[in-house]
Motif scaffolding. Structure first.
Motif: not given
Length: 466
Positions: A286, A279, A55-56, A337, A281, A62, A332
């Motif tokens: 997200n 996904a 995940s981010c 996320g 950012n 980014c 989020n």
């Protein structure tokens, strides 16, 4: 070090890239500086895509949104030949000039490896589809379209970068902190590292990730801003067979619907046949997006597209960008996320969990998405609009409203508050131009590139005359 230039370009998204290309062609002797907070095309990377994390992790810059190519670098490369959507350039330029600029941008892409295949909307099948949509109060926006493909889009951008990298001075990994107006004329870019670069001309293409920062800079400089819209919605994923009769005829099918409940406009956006949900950012938030590949070996069995509700705000509210980020942050908060829910669960008022998602006949392509309840994240009005639109689409593409249709949230399209511009895309400050999506002028590859070319042509003409 001599930090004085003839022109500075802020940002290497689509608008900045084509401004740089045009200056290299029309004014090869000019000293041009191109400043970008992200990496060059060879070093852009995302830990999720690289398989390092699930995940981010909120990188400071980014790699998906920033760097050479901007947010469009990892898109599936839909290039639309139209003035009907994709931006507001016709607010400043005649439609014929906008189309000339779009065709010119396409010719540069073709020189660097883009396909010549165009999906036409002038076919009898497309006209029949348009009529069928109208029977259900859906409006099909017609436009010629090229599908560059996610993998080919990167190759085209790489070729363009190789063509211009030695013609200008590039400064990557160089976030700009402030734009200053020089007392003697011209502009200074002050970087976070303390460097100062000066030029009489500035072409600002901050991109979507820099939109909020750029709006704040404009306010500081006393430039009047107009509130632009923010689009809030979900990414829909369903079996590709449901939309095949549409996507086989009109690859980028944009369908617009006016809801009966609130009178709001809802539209499909970024249609990805046999694609993948991904996904992205945006400044630590997200959000969800979609890709599709031109290589059949990289395709999925699903089609995905966005359903977006357009929101425009009036005084005294003047922070649509912040509003959109807040909505996205709710999903989020709930999911850590991206959140995913089956349409049937949403209608039944129950939360999708791992067990329910596991029974779904539609398998999610974004496996990192967390099952949950979109009604806890999206405002009721927007959610009601989306549900009504899904039932309308079900009449044109039966199966859209199936129980197992997947909805990912939130999908948010941010458009910067637009600056007052002349018909040359120049702000009220002489020599200061604003282009691309982040400046609120465009919202797509074609018009973004066209806006960069237009500003560069104006600057090149002035430099050549001076």
């Amino acid at each position: 070090m001599n930090n004085q230039y003839d022109v500075m370009i802020l940002g290497t998204g689509e608008a900045g890239i084509f401004a740089a290309c045009e200056l290299a062609r029309k004014c090869p002797g000019a000293r041009v500086l191109v400043v970008e907070q992200g990496q060059d095309i060879y070093h852009r990377s995302c830990p999720i895509v690289a398989g390092k994390v699930n995940s981010c992790i909120h990188c400071k810059v980014c790699g998906t949104m920033c760097g050479f190519g901007g947010a469009g670098a990892f898109s599936d490369g839909k290039f639309n030949f139209t003035t009907a959507f994709g931006g507001w350039l016709t607010d400043f330029l005649e439609p014929a000039e906008v189309m000339e600029l779009i065709d010119y941008v396409d010719s540069i892409n073709v020189e660097h490896g883009a396909t010549t295949q165009v999906f036409s909307t002038a076919t009898p099948e497309a006209r029949a589809l348009e009529k069928k949509a109208l029977e259900h109060d859906l409006h099909l926006l017609q436009a010629r379209c090229k599908h560059l493909g996610t993998e080919n889009n990167l190759r085209i951008l790489t070729n363009i970068y190789e063509h211009i990298r030695d013609k200008h001075t590039f400064r990557f990994n160089t976030p700009v902190q402030d734009i200053e107006v020089n007392p003697q004329g011209g502009y200074t870019l002050v970087t976070e590292g303390g460097e100062r670069y000066t030029a009489p001309y500035l072409i600002a293409g901050p991109g979507r990730s820099g939109a909020e920062w750029f709006a704040n800079q404009c306010k500081k400089l006393g430039l009047e801003l107009l509130n632009n819209q923010v689009d809030i919605g979900v990414r829909v994923e369903l079996p590709a067979t449901i939309f095949e009769h549409i996507t086989d005829v009109v690859y980028e099918s944009k369908l617009v619907y006016r809801t009966k409940g609130y009178g709001d406009q809802v539209r499909t956006f970024c249609m990805n046949p046999y694609g993948h949900v991904v996904a992205e950012n945006v400044e630590g938030i997200n959000t969800v997006n979609g890709h599709s590949y031109s290589d059949p070996a990289l395709r999925s069995e699903n089609t995905n597209f966005a359903l977006l509700v357009s929101n425009r705000f009036t005084q005294p509210f003047n922070e649509p960008y912040r509003y959109g980020k807040h909505i996205a942050s709710l999903s989020n908060m709930l999911a850590g996320g991206i959140l995913v829910q089956r349409f049937g669960d949403l209608i039944s008022g129950i939360r999708t969990n791992d067990h329910r998602l596991g029974k779904s006949f539609t398998r999610p392509t974004l496996t990192a998405a967390v099952p949950g309840d979109l009604s806890l994240a999206l405002p009721k009005r927007q959610l009601d609009d989306i549900i009504e639109m899904i039932y309308a689409l079900d009449k044109l593409a039966p199966g859209t409203a199936n129980y197992d249709t997947l909805l990912y949230g939130a999908e948010v399209k941010f458009y910067s508050a637009r600056i007052q511009l002349s018909n040359q895309l120049e702000t009220a400050l002489p020599g200061f131009f604003a282009v691309g999506d982040g400046a609120g002028v465009t919202r797509g590859l074609a018009q973004a590139g066209a806006s960069g070319v237009k500003a560069a042509r104006v600057v090149a003409q002035r430099l050549n005359q001076g």
